[in-house]
Structure formats: C-alpha cells, structure tokens
Design an enzyme around this catalytic site. Structure first.
Site, PDB file in Angstrom:
ATOM      1  N   LEU A  85      16.819  -9.656   2.175  1.00  0.00           N
ATOM      2  CA  LEU A  85      15.857 -10.114   1.165  1.00  0.00           C
ATOM      3  C   LEU A  85      16.561 -10.543  -0.124  1.00  0.00           C
ATOM      4  O   LEU A  85      15.924 -11.029  -1.050  1.00  0.00           O
ATOM      5  CB  LEU A  85      14.861  -8.990   0.849  1.00  0.00           C
ATOM      6  CG  LEU A  85      13.891  -8.605   1.979  1.00  0.00           C
ATOM      7  CD1 LEU A  85      13.072  -7.394   1.584  1.00  0.00           C
ATOM      8  CD2 LEU A  85      12.967  -9.768   2.328  1.00  0.00           C
ATOM      9  N   SER A  86      17.884 -10.362  -0.177  1.00  0.00           N
ATOM     10  CA  SER A  86      18.619 -10.653  -1.416  1.00  0.00           C
ATOM     11  C   SER A  86      18.486 -12.102  -1.876  1.00  0.00           C
ATOM     12  O   SER A  86      18.296 -12.333  -3.081  1.00  0.00           O
ATOM     13  CB  SER A  86      20.099 -10.277  -1.261  1.00  0.00           C
ATOM     14  OG  SER A  86      20.206  -8.886  -1.177  1.00  0.00           O
ATOM     15  N   GLY A 138      10.645   2.417  -1.201  1.00  0.00           N
ATOM     16  CA  GLY A 138      11.959   1.907  -1.611  1.00  0.00           C
ATOM     17  C   GLY A 138      11.982   0.498  -2.178  1.00  0.00           C
ATOM     18  O   GLY A 138      13.055  -0.007  -2.523  1.00  0.00           O
ATOM     19  N   ALA A 194      23.833   5.368   1.238  1.00  0.00           N
ATOM     20  CA  ALA A 194      22.703   5.386   0.300  1.00  0.00           C
ATOM     21  C   ALA A 194      22.489   6.805  -0.227  1.00  0.00           C
ATOM     22  O   ALA A 194      22.193   7.000  -1.409  1.00  0.00           O
ATOM     23  CB  ALA A 194      21.442   4.869   0.980  1.00  0.00           C
ATOM     24  N   ASN A 214      28.449  -2.318  -3.994  1.00  0.00           N
ATOM     25  CA  ASN A 214      27.455  -3.270  -3.464  1.00  0.00           C
ATOM     26  C   ASN A 214      27.395  -4.548  -4.287  1.00  0.00           C
ATOM     27  O   ASN A 214      26.657  -5.459  -3.954  1.00  0.00           O
ATOM     28  CB  ASN A 214      26.062  -2.629  -3.351  1.00  0.00           C
ATOM     29  CG  ASN A 214      25.405  -2.424  -4.698  1.00  0.00           C
ATOM     30  OD1 ASN A 214      26.072  -2.412  -5.723  1.00  0.00           O
ATOM     31  ND2 ASN A 214      24.102  -2.275  -4.704  1.00  0.00           N
ATOM     32  N   ASP A 235      23.194   0.655  -6.764  1.00  0.00           N
ATOM     33  CA  ASP A 235      22.165   1.470  -6.091  1.00  0.00           C
ATOM     34  C   ASP A 235      21.768   2.684  -6.946  1.00  0.00           C
ATOM     35  O   ASP A 235      20.631   3.132  -6.908  1.00  0.00           O
ATOM     36  CB  ASP A 235      22.656   1.957  -4.716  1.00  0.00           C
ATOM     37  CG  ASP A 235      22.580   0.860  -3.660  1.00  0.00           C
ATOM     38  OD1 ASP A 235      21.801  -0.102  -3.851  1.00  0.00           O
ATOM     39  OD2 ASP A 235      23.306   0.954  -2.654  1.00  0.00           O
ATOM     40  N   GLY A 244      19.708  12.897   4.963  1.00  0.00           N
ATOM     41  CA  GLY A 244      20.619  11.778   5.214  1.00  0.00           C
ATOM     42  C   GLY A 244      21.910  11.982   4.449  1.00  0.00           C
ATOM     43  O   GLY A 244      21.912  12.618   3.384  1.00  0.00           O
ATOM     44  N   ALA A 245      23.009  11.478   5.012  1.00  0.00           N
ATOM     45  CA  ALA A 245      24.311  11.661   4.359  1.00  0.00           C
ATOM     46  C   ALA A 245      25.158  10.399   4.446  1.00  0.00           C
ATOM     47  O   ALA A 245      26.375  10.460   4.413  1.00  0.00           O
ATOM     48  CB  ALA A 245      25.036  12.843   5.004  1.00  0.00           C
ATOM     49  N   LYS A 275      30.358  -2.252   2.553  1.00  0.00           N
ATOM     50  CA  LYS A 275      30.287  -1.589   1.234  1.00  0.00           C
ATOM     51  C   LYS A 275      31.497  -0.683   0.956  1.00  0.00           C
ATOM     52  O   LYS A 275      31.908  -0.543  -0.192  1.00  0.00           O
ATOM     53  CB  LYS A 275      28.997  -0.766   1.122  1.00  0.00           C
ATOM     54  CG  LYS A 275      27.734  -1.594   0.891  1.00  0.00           C
ATOM     55  CD  LYS A 275      26.557  -0.668   0.645  1.00  0.00           C
ATOM     56  CE  LYS A 275      25.270  -1.399   0.423  1.00  0.00           C
ATOM     57  NZ  LYS A 275      24.180  -0.513   0.001  1.00  0.00           N
TER      58      LYS A 275
HETATM   59  P1  NDP Z   1      23.967   4.670   6.858  1.00  0.00           P
HETATM   60  O1  NDP Z   1      24.093   3.979   8.166  1.00  0.00           O
HETATM   61  O2  NDP Z   1      25.186   4.852   6.004  1.00  0.00           O
HETATM   62  O3  NDP Z   1      23.310   6.135   7.098  1.00  0.00           O
HETATM   63  C1  NDP Z   1      22.224   6.301   7.956  1.00  0.00           C
HETATM   64  C2  NDP Z   1      21.680   7.716   7.840  1.00  0.00           C
HETATM   65  O4  NDP Z   1      20.522   7.820   8.685  1.00  0.00           O
HETATM   66  C3  NDP Z   1      22.650   8.788   8.304  1.00  0.00           C
HETATM   67  O5  NDP Z   1      22.480   9.934   7.500  1.00  0.00           O
HETATM   68  C4  NDP Z   1      22.175   9.050   9.738  1.00  0.00           C
HETATM   69  O6  NDP Z   1      22.467  10.342  10.207  1.00  0.00           O
HETATM   70  C5  NDP Z   1      20.685   8.918   9.571  1.00  0.00           C
HETATM   71  N1  NDP Z   1      20.007   8.654  10.838  1.00  0.00           N
HETATM   72  C6  NDP Z   1      20.003   7.499  11.547  1.00  0.00           C
HETATM   73  N2  NDP Z   1      19.250   7.626  12.667  1.00  0.00           N
HETATM   74  C7  NDP Z   1      18.775   8.915  12.658  1.00  0.00           C
HETATM   75  C8  NDP Z   1      17.937   9.654  13.528  1.00  0.00           C
HETATM   76  N3  NDP Z   1      17.415   9.102  14.640  1.00  0.00           N
HETATM   77  N4  NDP Z   1      17.630  10.936  13.201  1.00  0.00           N
HETATM   78  C9  NDP Z   1      18.117  11.492  12.063  1.00  0.00           C
HETATM   79  N5  NDP Z   1      18.929  10.840  11.195  1.00  0.00           N
HETATM   80  C10 NDP Z   1      19.264   9.557  11.483  1.00  0.00           C
HETATM   81  O7  NDP Z   1      22.824   3.872   6.063  1.00  0.00           O
HETATM   82  P2  NDP Z   1      22.574   3.800   4.486  1.00  0.00           P
HETATM   83  O8  NDP Z   1      22.895   5.128   3.904  1.00  0.00           O
HETATM   84  O9  NDP Z   1      23.234   2.609   3.943  1.00  0.00           O
HETATM   85  O10 NDP Z   1      20.989   3.513   4.433  1.00  0.00           O
HETATM   86  C11 NDP Z   1      20.027   4.507   4.760  1.00  0.00           C
HETATM   87  C12 NDP Z   1      18.622   3.955   4.542  1.00  0.00           C
HETATM   88  O11 NDP Z   1      18.427   3.647   3.159  1.00  0.00           O
HETATM   89  C13 NDP Z   1      18.367   2.656   5.305  1.00  0.00           C
HETATM   90  O12 NDP Z   1      17.070   2.717   5.851  1.00  0.00           O
HETATM   91  C14 NDP Z   1      18.417   1.568   4.241  1.00  0.00           C
HETATM   92  O13 NDP Z   1      17.568   0.480   4.522  1.00  0.00           O
HETATM   93  C15 NDP Z   1      17.908   2.338   3.019  1.00  0.00           C
HETATM   94  N6  NDP Z   1      18.437   1.760   1.768  1.00  0.00           N
HETATM   95  C16 NDP Z   1      17.527   1.279   0.858  1.00  0.00           C
HETATM   96  C17 NDP Z   1      17.965   0.751  -0.336  1.00  0.00           C
HETATM   97  C18 NDP Z   1      16.955   0.208  -1.297  1.00  0.00           C
HETATM   98  O14 NDP Z   1      17.354  -0.549  -2.195  1.00  0.00           O
HETATM   99  N7  NDP Z   1      15.693   0.567  -1.203  1.00  0.00           N
HETATM  100  C19 NDP Z   1      19.407   0.691  -0.690  1.00  0.00           C
HETATM  101  C20 NDP Z   1      20.273   1.239   0.341  1.00  0.00           C
HETATM  102  C21 NDP Z   1      19.780   1.748   1.512  1.00  0.00           C
HETATM  103  P3  NDP Z   1      23.719  10.642  11.210  1.00  0.00           P
HETATM  104  O15 NDP Z   1      24.879  10.925  10.308  1.00  0.00           O
HETATM  105  O16 NDP Z   1      23.260  11.803  11.991  1.00  0.00           O
HETATM  106  O17 NDP Z   1      23.915   9.401  12.053  1.00  0.00           O
END
Ligand code: NDP
Length: 284
Positions: free
Chosen positions: A17-18, A246, A131, A88, A103, A127-128, A67
């Site tokens: 969407l950027s 978000g 983001a 970013n 962010d 989440g870890a 990133k």
């Molecule tokens: P990453 O890929 O770095 O991290 C993904 C996270 O989701 C991990 O903690 C992962 O856990 C977890 N996860 C994925 N699938 C599952 C599942 N089935 N069950 C449990 N945990 C799960 O992504 P980002 O940190 O970059 O982004 C995370 C979210 O934040 C995205 O949805 C993104 O769109 C949103 N976002 C929104 C922004 C905004 O401006 N509104 C900005 C940046 C991000 P595991 O370690 O176990 O895989």
C-alpha cells in the site's frame, strides 16, 4: 544531482500500500517526488542498493524480507534502527545512505490517535518478529510499567528475551506459548497487542487468543491492517474491550518517512479520514 525519486523495495511487493500512501502525501502536500514499488529479491539487494544510492533517489522504504539485511549496507543508521536491528526507511543525504525505523513512531502515533495512554500500563505483546521489537522499543519510550512477551516458537522467544535484556530497561516477563491463557487470566494486562501475522489476509478466520480471555477493561491492539477488523479485534469488541487496528500505524510510519525525505512536517490529521477511506477501498 536532483534527487526526486522515492521507492519501496521488497519481495513480494505487488500488494504494497506504500505507493498509494506516499502518492497521497506527494499530491496533497505538493511534494517534489515520484514514488514507485520495486520488486527486489535478496540476491539483488546489494546491487539495487548501490543503484538507488548513486542515482536520483532521495530515499526508499524497505519491507519484507530486507529490513534486517539492509543494515550492513548502510553508511549510517539511527539509534532506533540499530537498537531494533532493522530499518524500514533510508534517506540519501550528501551521497550517504542513512537508515531509520519509523515503525516506532508509527505505533506511538497510532496509540495517541486512539487516545490510549500507555504510561504506567501493563502490556502483553504476542509475537517476537521485527514488528514486535519495534513495538517493544516504543512501549519502553511510552513509559509502560511492565511488558509481558509471548511467542509461538520458543527459539524466537528466547532471541527476543535476550534482545530485551540487552536493549530494554522496562520490567518484563516472558510467557511460554502453551501458558499464554493461564498467565493472561492471572496477570490481566490492560493492553494486549497482536504483533503476529495470525488473522492476516487470507487467514482471516484465525486469532492468536481464545475469545474468552477478553474483558471490558482491556484494550486490544492489532498491527494487522488487512482485514479491518481482524477476528482478534472483532472478538475483543464483542467482549466489550476497546480496540485499535493497524491502519493508523501504517499511515503514521509513512508520514514519518515522508517527513524525513521532504524535511517538512505533514499536517495529516485533518486529512486522515480521506486517506483511511482510500486505503480501505484498496484493502477491501
Ligand atoms: P515476522 O515474520 O517478523 O514475525 C511474524 C510473527 O508472527 C512471529 O512472531 C511468528 O511467530 C508469528 N506467527 C506467524 N504465524 C503464526 C501462527 N500460526 N501462530 C502463532 N504465531 C505465528 O513479521 P513482522 O514482525 O514483520 O510482522 C508481524 C505483523 O505485523 C504482520 O501481520 C504485519 O503485517 C504487521 N505489521 C504492521 C505494521 C503496520 O504499519 N500496521 C508494520 C509492521 C508489521 P513464530 O516465531 O512462532 O514463527
């Protein structure tokens, strides 16, 4: 050299969407830029980085999967980008590529716009990933009293724990994934943030939390902006909790990036409903 070009680089990039967001800023604030989306694979990143730096680009946004990988290529990076380990936004200044992470500001602006006061609150972040780190860094800046962190994979949770110990001074606690419900019932954090991709399009029927755990005194925050709202937020709302989606984080991290590139302050708040509508039309 006239630096008037901007871009977002990532892979995949087609649904970003950027371009829509930044072209809105360019048009409404009469900024002398053009903005494009470029698909760049990890193999291509070093070559494209040099190309952007040495041609007419004022800067660019960086998204998945670059990133973290962009950091060692940069001439400089902000303290925030270094602390989080991800950039970013890149600005080219006097031939040098300088990375930042907007962010953090995006998240804090989103919470301000939602009138959610974070200071002295207890917050759970689920989440870890990248983001989550930006949000944890922002939570410390906002003066929360305690951070509870939980993640599905124990390895990533442990990496996050180590990163927090080295970077964050706010009191924190790590919760194992299988104990999430139990700990939540006991601690009752006031704010719960979904920083996972669970519930994101096309997996719209998923939520990281059972709905029975929400209560009216909580605020649920989801970083996801597609769909609006997520199942996580829908269930929180049904339980009477406050909700924050978000979309404004996406907008406000973009505002922060455009302010870096243009050197101007963008008075976006009056135009927010119009921009939200444009983005929501694209998401739907
Ligand atoms: P990453 O890929 O770095 O991290 C993904 C996270 O989701 C991990 O903690 C992962 O856990 C977890 N996860 C994925 N699938 C599952 C599942 N089935 N069950 C449990 N945990 C799960 O992504 P980002 O940190 O970059 O982004 C995370 C979210 O934040 C995205 O949805 C993104 O769109 C949103 N976002 C929104 C922004 C905004 O401006 N509104 C900005 C940046 C991000 P595991 O370690 O176990 O895989």
């Amino acid at each position: 050299m006239d630096r008037t070009k901007l871009a977002v680089i990532g892979d995949p990039i087609a649904h970003s969407l950027s371009p829509l967001l930044h072209r809105f800023f360019i048009e409404h604030f009469h900024l002398p830029f053009s903005y494009e989306a470029r698909r760049v694979t990890p193999d291509e990143l070093p070559r494209v980085f040099v190309e952007l730096k040495n041609s007419s680009y004022r800067g660019f946004n960086v998204t998945i999967p670059h990133k973290q990988a962009i950091l060692p290529l940069l001439d400089e990076s902000s303290e925030t980008a270094r602390a989080i380990g991800a950039a970013n936004t890149v600005i080219i200044e006097d031939g040098a590529a300088i990375g930042g992470n907007t962010d953090v500001r995006g998240f804090l602006s989103m919470m301000r716009l939602a009138a959610v006061d974070l200071s002295r609150r207890e917050v759970l972040i689920i989440g870890a990933g990248g983001a989550a780190r930006a949000v944890i860094f922002a939570l410390q800046q906002a003066g929360v009293s305690r951070i509870f962190a939980c993640n599905r994979s124990p390895q990533r949770l442990e990496e996050c724990r180590r990163w927090m110990a080295a970077t964050i001074s706010t009191r924190s606690e790590i919760w194992a994934w299988h104990k999430l419900s139990q700990r939540l019932r006991k601690q009752r954090p006031e704010i719960i943030i979904n920083a996972t991709s669970v519930g994101m399009h096309p997996n719209v029927g998923e939520s990281p939390l059972p709905k029975t755990l929400f209560s009216p005194e909580m605020t649920a925050v989801d970083l996801i902006y597609n769909p609006l709202p997520t199942k996580f937020l829908q269930e929180a709302k049904e339980a009477g909790a406050g909700i924050v989606d978000g979309l404004n984080m996406l907008i406000m991290q973009g505002v922060a990036a455009m302010e870096m590139w243009s050197g101007k302050q963008l008075d976006i708040e009056a135009r927010l409903p119009e921009l939200q509508k444009i983005l929501m039309n694209k998401i739907a």
